[in-house]
Write a protein that holds these residues in place. Structure first.
Motif, PDB file in Angstrom:
ATOM      1  N   MET A 104      -1.803 -42.957 -46.048  1.00 26.18           N
ATOM      2  CA  MET A 104      -0.633 -43.487 -45.377  1.00 26.18           C
ATOM      3  C   MET A 104      -0.639 -44.664 -45.931  1.00 26.18           C
ATOM      4  SD  MET A 104       0.572 -45.517 -42.915  1.00 26.18           S
ATOM      5  CE  MET A 104      -0.657 -44.937 -41.542  1.00 26.18           C
ATOM      6  N   LEU A 105      -1.668 -45.726 -45.691  1.00 22.20           N
ATOM      7  CA  LEU A 105      -1.499 -47.083 -45.993  1.00 22.20           C
ATOM      8  C   LEU A 105      -1.506 -47.204 -47.605  1.00 22.20           C
ATOM      9  CD1 LEU A 105      -2.114 -49.948 -45.440  1.00 22.20           C
ATOM     10  CD2 LEU A 105      -4.431 -49.529 -45.286  1.00 22.20           C
ATOM     11  N   GLY A 106      -2.093 -46.297 -48.435  1.00 21.14           N
ATOM     12  CA  GLY A 106      -2.079 -46.395 -49.821  1.00 21.14           C
ATOM     13  C   GLY A 106      -0.604 -46.143 -50.366  1.00 21.14           C
ATOM     14  N   ALA A 107      -0.017 -45.294 -49.537  1.00 18.47           N
ATOM     15  CA  ALA A 107       1.439 -45.014 -49.890  1.00 18.47           C
ATOM     16  C   ALA A 107       2.285 -46.147 -49.716  1.00 18.47           C
ATOM     17  CB  ALA A 107       2.029 -43.555 -49.357  1.00 18.47           C
ATOM     18  N   VAL A 127       1.392 -49.295 -49.248  1.00 20.98           N
ATOM     19  CA  VAL A 127       0.920 -50.432 -50.398  1.00 20.98           C
ATOM     20  C   VAL A 127       1.542 -50.230 -51.569  1.00 20.98           C
ATOM     21  CG1 VAL A 127      -1.009 -51.384 -51.688  1.00 20.98           C
ATOM     22  CG2 VAL A 127      -1.432 -50.907 -49.194  1.00 20.98           C
ATOM     23  N   THR A 128       1.772 -48.948 -52.223  1.00 19.69           N
ATOM     24  CA  THR A 128       2.533 -48.719 -53.557  1.00 19.69           C
ATOM     25  C   THR A 128       3.983 -48.968 -53.365  1.00 19.69           C
ATOM     26  OG1 THR A 128       0.747 -47.101 -53.867  1.00 19.69           O
ATOM     27  CG2 THR A 128       2.762 -47.077 -55.177  1.00 19.69           C
ATOM     28  N   LEU A 129       4.400 -48.431 -52.138  1.00 18.87           N
ATOM     29  CA  LEU A 129       5.779 -48.519 -51.775  1.00 18.87           C
ATOM     30  C   LEU A 129       6.414 -50.136 -51.835  1.00 18.87           C
ATOM     31  CD1 LEU A 129       7.788 -46.859 -49.088  1.00 18.87           C
ATOM     32  CD2 LEU A 129       7.757 -49.301 -49.095  1.00 18.87           C
ATOM     33  N   MET A 153      -6.357 -50.608 -52.795  1.00 19.18           N
ATOM     34  CA  MET A 153      -7.057 -49.668 -51.674  1.00 19.18           C
ATOM     35  C   MET A 153      -8.515 -49.763 -51.951  1.00 19.18           C
ATOM     36  SD  MET A 153      -4.690 -48.613 -49.749  1.00 19.18           S
ATOM     37  CE  MET A 153      -5.777 -47.480 -48.665  1.00 19.18           C
ATOM     38  N   ALA A 154      -9.296 -49.787 -52.811  1.00 21.12           N
ATOM     39  CA  ALA A 154     -10.592 -49.730 -53.380  1.00 21.12           C
ATOM     40  C   ALA A 154     -11.315 -50.995 -52.519  1.00 21.12           C
ATOM     41  CB  ALA A 154     -10.799 -49.942 -54.722  1.00 21.12           C
ATOM     42  N   VAL A 195       0.239 -41.819 -52.907  1.00 21.32           N
ATOM     43  CA  VAL A 195       1.377 -42.034 -53.953  1.00 21.32           C
ATOM     44  C   VAL A 195       2.062 -40.317 -54.148  1.00 21.32           C
ATOM     45  CG1 VAL A 195       1.997 -42.386 -56.324  1.00 21.32           C
ATOM     46  CG2 VAL A 195       0.338 -43.889 -54.906  1.00 21.32           C
ATOM     47  N   LEU A 196       1.111 -39.570 -54.358  1.00 19.82           N
ATOM     48  CA  LEU A 196       1.624 -38.312 -54.422  1.00 19.82           C
ATOM     49  C   LEU A 196       2.490 -37.722 -53.310  1.00 19.82           C
ATOM     50  CD1 LEU A 196      -1.426 -36.638 -56.384  1.00 19.82           C
ATOM     51  CD2 LEU A 196       0.857 -37.617 -57.404  1.00 19.82           C
ATOM     52  N   TYR A 197       1.760 -38.044 -52.323  1.00 14.33           N
ATOM     53  CA  TYR A 197       2.545 -37.334 -50.950  1.00 14.33           C
ATOM     54  C   TYR A 197       4.037 -38.065 -50.712  1.00 14.33           C
ATOM     55  CZ  TYR A 197       3.294 -36.327 -45.941  1.00 14.33           C
ATOM     56  OH  TYR A 197       3.920 -35.999 -44.892  1.00 14.33           O
ATOM     57  N   ALA A 198       4.007 -39.361 -50.961  1.00 13.24           N
ATOM     58  CA  ALA A 198       5.233 -40.116 -50.849  1.00 13.24           C
ATOM     59  C   ALA A 198       6.180 -39.672 -51.874  1.00 13.24           C
ATOM     60  CB  ALA A 198       5.004 -41.547 -51.037  1.00 13.24           C
TER      61      ALA A 198
END
Length: 291
Positions: free
Chosen positions: A43-46, A48-50, A73-74, A206-209
């Motif tokens: 969720m955090l990765g999504a 951050v990309t957003l 995220m890494a 990212v794919l989920y979002a």
């Protein structure tokens, strides 16, 4: 055609579960620890990309923002290990599990403070398009999820089986003290594993979002992903993928053919059956631990 459509949609959702389950398995294979914050990292990765992509935030073009989000995220994954997990190095697995559960709550709180608690949509080029094969509809986002999951699972499997660092990660999980005496930098290896798990979580996010709106509670998908990892075999990367697909396919069929509400418990009912009749998972390879 109705059955085929349910199968396709379940396959796409199952690949998302499989990606998150890969994060569980990655950390477990290298550290024998269970990271219950993996869904929240997704969720955090999504988000951050957003934050990088959406025009109301930084507005960076998607394909430039994506590698930056993966690097962020890494770094977050590595820092979690370096600053938090190492503080409980050598403690019991129960302590690590409780710590990662608490970490998940902290991540949800921080995301809510920064981006709010209302659902938001990622401005992704993968969203919105549909592909038709006869009477079956497959969205571009679903196709991207399936292809990315298969490729990532393949490369991670090869990474653990054929590279020195991958073998070092497995050695560290078998016996940390012995690995240390053999010259393997155990702490650095574990940091790299957490960084890699952060990258996998970002890809899944990212794919989920791209498939729909997200909010801080999207991290609870990690519960289903954990079930998928256990069903597939907790130490198996292909097993995590197949476990995710099984869970993803069960849900739409249960929603379609069973009474209301049964789709929510169907994956966990399967989990109970697997634990009773095949405790190591459907695709696990049981190996003797080397000392």
């Amino acid at each position: 055609m109705d059955v085929v459509q349910l199968l396709v949609s379940g396959l796409a959702n199952g690949c998302v579960y499989g990606l998150v389950a890969l994060g569980f398995v990655l950390i477990y294979k290298a550290t024998e620890a269970v990271n219950f914050a993996q869904g929240d990292l997704m969720m955090l990765g999504a988000f951050v990309t957003l934050g990088l992509v959406n025009p109301q935030y930084l507005g960076i073009p998607f394909w430039l923002a994506l590698p930056l989000a993966l690097l962020i995220m890494a770094a977050i994954g590595y820092l979690i290990d370096a600053t938090i997990l190492r503080a409980v190095f050598g403690e019991s697995q129960t302590s690590v599990i409780i710590l990662t559960i608490a970490l998940g709550f902290v991540i949800r709180f921080v995301v809510g403070v920064i981006w709010g608690h209302d659902p938001q949509s990622l401005h992704s080029p993968l969203a919105g398009g549909d592909l038709r094969f006869g009477g079956v509809v497959l969205s571009v986002a679903d196709l991207a999820v399936i292809i990315t999951t298969l490729l990532l699972t393949f490369f991670l499997f090869q990474f653990f089986q054929r590279t020195r660092i991958g073998l070092a990660m497995q050695a560290a999980s078998q016996n940390q003290m012995a690995a240390y005496y053999m010259g393997i930098p155990v702490k650095r290896v574990q940091g790299l594993v957490w960084a890699l798990a952060g990258v996998v979580a970002a890809v899944a996010g990212v794919l989920y979002a791209s498939k729909g709106a997200i909010d801080p509670n999207a991290g609870f998908i990690g519960i289903k992903a954990f079930a998928a990892a256990v069903i597939g075999g907790f130490g198996s990367l292909p097993g995590a993928l197949f476990g995710g697909i099984i869970v993803g396919v069960i849900e739409p069929f249960a929603a379609r053919y069973l009474p209301p509400g049964y789709s929510q418990i169907a994956p966990y009912a399967l989990l109970i059956l697997v634990l009773v009749f095949r405790p190591h998972g459907l695709f696990a390879q049981v190996r003797t631990k080397k000392v």
